[in-house]
Each structure stands twice: as structure tokens, then as C-alpha cells.
Design an enzyme around this catalytic site. Sequence first.
Site, PDB file in Angstrom:
ATOM      1  N   MET A 191       0.157  -2.950   3.511  1.00 59.29           N
ATOM      2  CA  MET A 191      -1.214  -2.493   3.455  1.00 59.29           C
ATOM      3  C   MET A 191      -1.723  -2.169   4.862  1.00 59.29           C
ATOM      4  O   MET A 191      -1.260  -2.746   5.837  1.00 59.29           O
ATOM      5  CB  MET A 191      -2.106  -3.567   2.849  1.00 59.29           C
ATOM      6  CG  MET A 191      -1.764  -3.879   1.412  1.00 59.29           C
ATOM      7  SD  MET A 191      -2.973  -4.903   0.609  1.00 59.29           S
ATOM      8  CE  MET A 191      -4.337  -3.780   0.448  1.00 59.29           C
ATOM      9  N   GLY A 223      -1.609   3.097   6.874  1.00 55.25           N
ATOM     10  CA  GLY A 223      -1.928   4.517   6.893  1.00 55.25           C
ATOM     11  C   GLY A 223      -1.156   5.328   5.855  1.00 55.25           C
ATOM     12  O   GLY A 223      -1.058   6.550   5.972  1.00 55.25           O
ATOM     13  N   LYS A 224      -0.603   4.680   4.830  1.00 54.02           N
ATOM     14  CA  LYS A 224       0.178   5.385   3.803  1.00 54.02           C
ATOM     15  C   LYS A 224      -0.667   6.434   3.081  1.00 54.02           C
ATOM     16  O   LYS A 224      -0.264   7.588   2.959  1.00 54.02           O
ATOM     17  CB  LYS A 224       0.745   4.402   2.772  1.00 54.02           C
ATOM     18  CG  LYS A 224       1.769   3.440   3.299  1.00 54.02           C
ATOM     19  CD  LYS A 224       2.245   2.477   2.235  1.00 54.02           C
ATOM     20  CE  LYS A 224       1.165   1.688   1.560  1.00 54.02           C
ATOM     21  NZ  LYS A 224       0.314   0.870   2.431  1.00 54.02           N
ATOM     22  N   ASP A 247       0.001   8.437  -5.359  1.00 52.29           N
ATOM     23  CA  ASP A 247      -0.420   7.315  -4.525  1.00 52.29           C
ATOM     24  C   ASP A 247      -0.258   6.003  -5.284  1.00 52.29           C
ATOM     25  O   ASP A 247      -0.270   5.985  -6.513  1.00 52.29           O
ATOM     26  CB  ASP A 247      -1.879   7.487  -4.106  1.00 52.29           C
ATOM     27  CG  ASP A 247      -2.269   6.596  -2.945  1.00 52.29           C
ATOM     28  OD1 ASP A 247      -1.393   6.254  -2.116  1.00 52.29           O
ATOM     29  OD2 ASP A 247      -3.461   6.236  -2.838  1.00 52.29           O
ATOM     30  N   GLU A 248      -0.107   4.912  -4.546  1.00 50.36           N
ATOM     31  CA  GLU A 248       0.027   3.562  -5.105  1.00 50.36           C
ATOM     32  C   GLU A 248       1.121   3.490  -6.166  1.00 50.36           C
ATOM     33  O   GLU A 248       0.951   2.950  -7.251  1.00 50.36           O
ATOM     34  CB  GLU A 248      -1.313   3.074  -5.668  1.00 50.36           C
ATOM     35  CG  GLU A 248      -2.436   3.046  -4.664  1.00 50.36           C
ATOM     36  CD  GLU A 248      -2.290   2.012  -3.548  1.00 50.36           C
ATOM     37  OE1 GLU A 248      -1.300   1.244  -3.551  1.00 50.36           O
ATOM     38  OE2 GLU A 248      -3.154   1.985  -2.665  1.00 50.36           O
ATOM     39  N   GLN A 273       3.638   1.706  -6.526  1.00 49.62           N
ATOM     40  CA  GLN A 273       4.061   0.386  -6.967  1.00 49.62           C
ATOM     41  C   GLN A 273       3.357  -0.062  -8.248  1.00 49.62           C
ATOM     42  O   GLN A 273       3.841  -0.941  -8.945  1.00 49.62           O
ATOM     43  CB  GLN A 273       3.865  -0.661  -5.858  1.00 49.62           C
ATOM     44  CG  GLN A 273       2.422  -1.067  -5.600  1.00 49.62           C
ATOM     45  CD  GLN A 273       1.664  -0.145  -4.680  1.00 49.62           C
ATOM     46  OE1 GLN A 273       2.180   0.871  -4.238  1.00 49.62           O
ATOM     47  NE2 GLN A 273       0.429  -0.504  -4.364  1.00 49.62           N
ATOM     48  N   CYS A 330      -0.069  -6.474  12.919  1.00 42.84           N
ATOM     49  CA  CYS A 330      -0.307  -7.866  12.527  1.00 42.84           C
ATOM     50  C   CYS A 330      -1.683  -8.307  13.031  1.00 42.84           C
ATOM     51  O   CYS A 330      -1.976  -8.194  14.228  1.00 42.84           O
ATOM     52  CB  CYS A 330       0.792  -8.778  13.074  1.00 42.84           C
ATOM     53  SG  CYS A 330       0.559 -10.519  12.662  1.00 42.84           S
ATOM     54  N   CYS A 342      -1.099 -11.506  15.673  1.00 43.92           N
ATOM     55  CA  CYS A 342      -0.503 -11.425  17.009  1.00 43.92           C
ATOM     56  C   CYS A 342      -0.434 -10.009  17.587  1.00 43.92           C
ATOM     57  O   CYS A 342      -0.120  -9.842  18.762  1.00 43.92           O
ATOM     58  CB  CYS A 342       0.898 -12.035  16.986  1.00 43.92           C
ATOM     59  SG  CYS A 342       2.110 -11.027  16.095  1.00 43.92           S
ATOM     60  N   CYS A 376       4.456 -14.313  11.754  1.00 44.44           N
ATOM     61  CA  CYS A 376       3.157 -14.841  11.350  1.00 44.44           C
ATOM     62  C   CYS A 376       3.065 -15.051   9.845  1.00 44.44           C
ATOM     63  O   CYS A 376       2.402 -15.973   9.371  1.00 44.44           O
ATOM     64  CB  CYS A 376       2.036 -13.935  11.849  1.00 44.44           C
ATOM     65  SG  CYS A 376       1.873 -13.912  13.657  1.00 44.44           S
TER      66      CYS A 376
END
Length: 171
Positions: free
Chosen positions: A1, A4-5, A71-72, A74, A128, A131, A163
Site C-alpha cells: 500500500m 503509487g500503484k 485496479d485492486e 487482489q 517504511c 525507519c 520493522c
Amino acid sequence: MFSGKTEELIRRLKRAKIAKMKVEIFKPAIDVRYDEVKIVSHDESYIHSTPVDHSGKILLMAQDCDVVGIDEAQFFDDGLPDVCEQLACRGIRVIVAGLDMDFMGKPFGQMPFLLAKADYITKLHAICMQCGNIANYSYRKIPNEDRIMLGEKDVYEPRCRRCYQLDGAIS
């Protein structure tokens, strides 16, 4: 997530439209986070799309087009890889965006099958939030074991492997 997809998908589809190509864009009907019809990126770029509740409908609606955007991915059903293959065999350029892993770090939906059959792959990475390194994981910030849970920054946070592991998300 947050890699920038969707923004990249929108960019590529807008370029195809500039080139006077006939473009059809689809998203899963369950994704109503930003808009019921538009595909909207986190930076609020958008493009009109057609929500569908089954991948087979894409074949019916993409008859005379040059480019299909999805898009999306999944969130689509098991038929999506075959739908994309049929479109590609017709000479239609198919551009798909989606998460390759769920919040548990496991392959997500039909993405592994789409990645295996793709002619080209662009893997984008977030940063991330702990970090600042490259992030490959979607860390779910609230307790919920449902595999599919629509959310934004209030629910998910991009994390690097280290992380992500520190919070016990990978065991």
C-alpha cells in the site's frame, strides 16, 4: 500500500487516452473507499472506471478497446488471470495494479498467477513509516483477522521487512 500503484495505473491509462486509444478501466465493486465509480489514488488523482462484481464481466465490456486497466486486482475472483490472458491474446494491452501480499505477508488473491503470466512487471515500493527504508509490507494497525479489510492510512502502514518483523507480523 501507498507505493503509487494506482497513481501509476492512472498515469499509464491517461497516456493511452492521449494517444487516442480506446481505454476501458475496471475496479472491483467492493472498493468504494474513495468513490463508487472512479479509481482514485492517495494523492487524489482519478480516472473514471466501471465497477464489476465478477471478472467475467470485463470480457463482455472490453470488446472493442485497445487498452484495459484493472485496479485492486487482489480483490477479484479466481477467473481474473484467464480474463487477462484472453484479452492479451486478442491483442489488447492489459495493465493491472494490485497488492502482491496481504497484511500477513502472504501472496494475495490472484496476484501470484497474474505476475507469473505477465509480459512486463513494475514493482513499486512505499517508504517504511518506521525507519524510512523501502517498504514491501502492509502492516495492519488495528486488530482484525479478516483477510480483506478495506482501509487507508488509519488502518494500514507501509513497513520494511525489519520493522514489519519487529511488531511480530511475520513469524
